[in-house]
Design a protein around this motif. Structure first.
Motif, mmCIF file in Angstrom:
data_model
loop_
_atom_site.group_PDB
_atom_site.id
_atom_site.type_symbol
_atom_site.label_atom_id
_atom_site.label_comp_id
_atom_site.label_asym_id
_atom_site.label_seq_id
_atom_site.Cartn_x
_atom_site.Cartn_y
_atom_site.Cartn_z
ATOM 1 N N GLY A 190 37.118 36.358 45.644
ATOM 2 C CA GLY A 190 38.461 36.796 44.507
ATOM 3 C C GLY A 190 39.717 36.426 45.200
ATOM 4 N N ARG A 381 36.253 36.644 41.445
ATOM 5 C CA ARG A 381 36.829 37.007 39.808
ATOM 6 C C ARG A 381 36.010 35.873 38.954
ATOM 7 N NH1 ARG A 381 41.714 38.681 38.118
ATOM 8 N NH2 ARG A 381 42.302 36.431 37.286
ATOM 9 N N ILE A 412 40.216 37.737 32.595
ATOM 10 C CA ILE A 412 40.338 36.662 33.814
ATOM 11 C C ILE A 412 40.430 35.025 33.455
ATOM 12 C CG2 ILE A 412 38.592 35.829 35.751
ATOM 13 C CD1 ILE A 412 37.499 38.512 35.838
#
Lengths: 431, 461
Positions: A190, A381, A412
């Protein structure tokens, strides 16, 4: 006279041919003591290099090093064209090299590493680890082996091992092969900004248009997963400018165009992409379905099914792709079977997510939740992972957790899938 | 031309029809769907051509028309196609090191770093190049040259001009003036040139295939009409010599390295510069060092050669000598090869125990040196006079100013290395193996003054 005039061009051609033949034929005037191959020959040109290597092998058929080089070139060809026939050629070249004597009595090291890279290409990730570890024992300073190990461990879901192999490579040979892999690990954790920096660095040192296209494509993927279709489209376009044949970038651009509402362009790009590689027919079909073209979608799904059967018949089923497809467009129970088998082979976040989703589609929500959670927590993510987790929580009747995951998915990347994003919005609106 | 008879008209129509049929078939079959591979895995290139930091050749010689100076040329980024721009890596350090005390340590280091300046090339050319390669490659670069001596860094050139490749009129008008602009005076009487030049490397076909047999690609045959990116220095001998005294301490060792900035991973680990390329004697890494250790050699420093267990043993008993001897159907001298140790690791002198009894280029010839470390460097005795006629086989033909005493642009190093691997000049060797009337020669003549390198190859030559 007339006839002679009509024959003049032909005569000219014949004459020119004779002259060229005298000059350039084997043993001809201009060939003596000249390097074989045209002047434009460059070792960075794949097709030219393959040609050159084959020529050399005709003269020196027992050269283990050159057979290994040829194997590497075929592998790169396979990677770029997505043509599995080159895998068989690569294997032949590597095996030939492995059988030949070398200075130290051990198999030629680049052929050992090459077999590992080949195993990765064929999804035999455990096999790739075996070849890679064997190479590491024999030649711990041969950096390409760490690329093989990193890729294999990543796919197997053994992220700690992947990290340590990659660290070794970054210490010994910082370069395109290590930076792009480092970017992938950063993304999986991420960490978008470090990943982006690494990819920009890789773009700067790309050795040829193919490599440059790969790096730009990765930048595109990064931007796309980060919810930036505009940035993604720019990067994909850069990749295509360098290498118009780069299919993943063509498909990526199609995806980004669709997200930006440029449907016609998206459909054109998808059509180009799927004409070259069937890997993108499902997402193409999903866009068509979302646009209401059910027949068009069905046709793409049929292509996928046919291709899938072809792979199975040749003994190389792609169970991850098949499972993902069956879960959404076929029989969820079949999907679960595929993905359980895949889970036995590799425990990456992609497989965890797919298995979780298939279980959910098959109505086994509680079991699904464990896999979805695992994928979502370890997968960086990722909007799709978050969405799947949200759907599963919803099915389990946990409304607030579902809402949290669904809105996270949309924050996201609001375009993560045409159907999925719409469904997430609908669920949130109903909550 | 008018078609005069019905018969010929029919022939044309038939031919046209056939052509259309063939074309149609091609078009239909051409983009036919291939049997794609399974792609549900991440698929990055495993081996890449990392030419930006690939040191290809190193030269060091007394400047013929300025004999109080030494010219050193380090070439990077090989096989540059004519008319295409190539750039140095802005995340790397390119260095030339001088060891004047025989310790294997750099007494002086010259370091180039590069920065991208902008896009000077007109847009229509950018557009054309855009089709062919990475757009980002079309930037002009500047460099900083610094010198490390006695523990101090000193900037010699700031915002230096890098000679681009010769891309013809619109992009690089008046190329000779651009090249002149890239030659700069250094404080203390030296000069520097940085930029594209024709690759001066050449070799004998036969020698290459023998020497490189069993070695990975790419076998470079004779000269290749491509360009390289050169880092060239012309420095007063007094600047290079130990204690500044070139008369008393004339021997120096030279090598070049490239180091690239790495990256920490996941917020930990080192992002320091890692040495990824090292070059002293030509062919040393590929011929003397075993393949499995070649990447390792690129990260080693000469000062560690003697204690490390790689460089000295490989030199004393190189596998490749047996491979080449077998291939050439001659015999190579038995190990331990003290002669090769002299040639590559200590330099030639009568003061050691080596079999080559000749005072040529060992640091032991320096007045102020009493012990020399075994370290792989290109050694040059700066006091050897420049001969009236130079021989491309250097020392092997009695021309003491040629390789392995330094290396000139005209030296046929592949043949010399091959012959030395087979035992010359310590013993008889196999001198007749390569015909000396062969046609191996420099593709473009070198020039009479610094940087001596021929201007870049263009499509026209």
């Amino acid at each position: 006279m007339n006839r002679v005039r009509r024959l003049l061009p032909l005569l000219g051609c014949v004459l020119l041919g004779c002259v060229l033949l005298t000059l350039y034929a084997p043993g001809g005037v201009l060939r003596r003591n000249e390097p074989p191959g045209p002047l434009a020959w460059s070792p960075f040109d794949l097709a030219g290099s393959i040609n050159d290597t084959q020529n050399r092998l005709r003269r020196h058929p027992d050269d283990a090093a050159v057979w290994a080089s040829l194997g590497d070139l075929y592998l790169e060809q396979a990677r770029r064209t997505a043509d599995a026939a080159y895998y068989a050629k690569a294997q032949g070249a590597f095996e030939r090299s492995l059988r030949l004597p070398t200075g130290d009595g051990e198999p030629y090291i680049d052929a050992v590493i090459g077999m590992g890279a080949l195993a990765n290409g064929r999804h035999d990730f455990a096999g790739a680890v075996r070849w890679g570890e064997r190479a590491r024992k024999a030649a711990p300073y041969r950096w390409p082996l760490y690329a093989v190990l990193t890729d294999a461990y990543l796919e197997l879901g053994e992220y700690e091992q992947a990290e340590s192999a990659l660290r070794r490579m970054l210490d010994g040979r910082p370069g395109l092969a290590s930076f792009t892999r480092a970017a992938r690990l950063e993304q999986l954790r991420g960490r978008i900004e470090p990943a982006r920096k690494l990819l920009h660095r890789a773009c700067e040192i790309a050795g040829d248009p193919g490599e440059y296209a790969f790096c730009q494509w990765q930048l595109g993927e990064l931007a796309w997963h980060d919810g930036d279709p505009r940035g993604a489209r720019t990067a994909y376009a850069q990749a295509l400018a360098a290498d118009p044949e780069h299919v993943p970038s063509r498909a990526g651009k199609a995806r980004a165009e669709a997200a930006l509402g440029r449907i016609d362009q998206a459909l054109r790009d998808y059509a180009t992409a799927v004409a070259r590689s069937p890997s993108y027919v499902v997402e193409y079909g999903e866009l068509l379905e979302h646009l209401g073209d059910r027949d068009g979608a069905r046709r793409q799904y049929a292509v996928f099914a046919a291709h899938s059967r072809l792979l199975s018949a040749s003994g190389k089923p792609d169970r991850l792709a098949a499972g993902v497809f069956e879960a959404d467009h076929g029989d969820p129970d079949v999907a679960v079977r595929h993905l359980r088998a895949e889970w036995q082979r590799r425990r990456s976040v992609e497989v965890a997510d797919a298995l979780g989703w298939a279980l959910h589609r098959a109505g086994r929500h509680a079991e699904a939740a464990a896999y979805a959670t695992r994928a979502d927590q370890a997968g960086g993510r990722n909007a799709l992972f978050a969405y799947h987790r949200g759907e599963i929580e919803h099915a389990l009747g946990r409304a607030s957790a579902a809402c949290a995951h669904l809105s996270r998915a949309l924050s996201i990347n609001p375009h993560f899938s045409p159907g999925g994003a719409a469904r997430a919005r609908a669920l949130l609106a109903a909550a | 031309m008018q078609l005069t008879s019905a018969r010929s008209r029919w022939a044309w129509i038939a031919a046209g029809g056939t052509a259309i049929a063939v074309l149609t078939t091609t078009v239909l079959l051409g983009p036919a769907m291939r049997q794609g591979t399974a792609t549900s895995h991440w698929d990055a290139p495993a081996t890449t051509v990392d030419k930006q930091i690939d040191a290809t050749d190193l030269y060091a010689f007394t400047s013929p028309e300025r004999q109080d100076t030494v010219t050193i040329v380090a070439n990077y980024i090989p096989f540059q196609a004519p008319h295409k721009p190539y750039q140095f890596d802005t995340g790397a350090r390119y260095e030339v090191h001088i060891d004047n005390a025989g310790t294997g340590r750099a007494a002086i280091t010259y370091r180039w770093t590069f920065a991208n300046k902008g896009l000077p090339v007109p847009s229509f050319i950018r557009k054309r190049e855009h089709q062919a390669g990475p757009l980002d490659k079309l930037v002009e670069q500047s460099y900083t040259l610094t010198r490390l001596r006695d523990g101090k860094w000193e900037t010699l050139v700031h915002d230096g001009y890098v000679a681009p490749t010769d891309m013809g009129g619109p992009a690089t008008p008046d190329y000779p003036s651009l090249r002149r602009k890239a030659v700069r005076d250094l404080p203390g009487g030296g000069k520097v040139f940085t930029g594209t030049a024709a690759d001066p490397f050449y070799s004998d076909n036969h020698a290459v295939s023998l020497l490189r047999f069993g070695l990975p690609f790419f076998p470079v045959k004779t000269g290749v009409p491509t360009n390289v990116s050169a880092l060239a220095l012309q420095l007063p001998k007094s600047e290079l010599a130990l204690r500044g005294d070139a008369a008393a301490n004339p021997v120096i060792g030279v090598w070049t390295t490239a180091s690239r900035k790495s990256s920490g991973l996941l917020g930990s680990g080192s992002d320091a510069y890692k040495q990824v390329s090292r070059l002293g004697n030509p062919n040393f890494n590929e011929v003397i060092i075993p393949l499995k250790q070649r990447d390792r050699f690129n990260g080693l420093r000469p000062e560690d050669d003697e204690s490390g267990k790689l460089v000295v043993p490989s030199t004393l008993d190189p596998d490749q000598a047996r491979v080449v001897a077998k291939q050439a159907k001659v015999s190579a001298p038995a190990a331990p090869r003290k002669d090769l140790e002299q040639i590559y690791l200590t330099g030639l002198t009568t003061r050691g125990d080596g079999p080559i009894r000749r005072d040529l280029n060992s640091h032991l010839l320096n007045r102020d040196v009493s012990r020399v470390a075994k370290a792989e460097e290109l050694r040059l005795n700066m006091s050897t006079p420049v001969p009236a006629t130079q021989d491309k086989y250097g020392l092997l033909k009695g021309d003491e100013q040629g390789y392995p005493n330094g290396r000139r642009l005209i030296d046929d190093v592949v043949t010399i290395n091959l012959r030395m691997l087979l035992g010359e000049p310590a013993g008889k060797g196999a001198p007749g193996l390569i015909a000396e009337d062969n046609p191996a020669f420099l593709l473009k003549p070198i020039t009479g003054s610094f940087p001596y390198l021929a201007p870049p190859v263009t499509a026209a030559g």
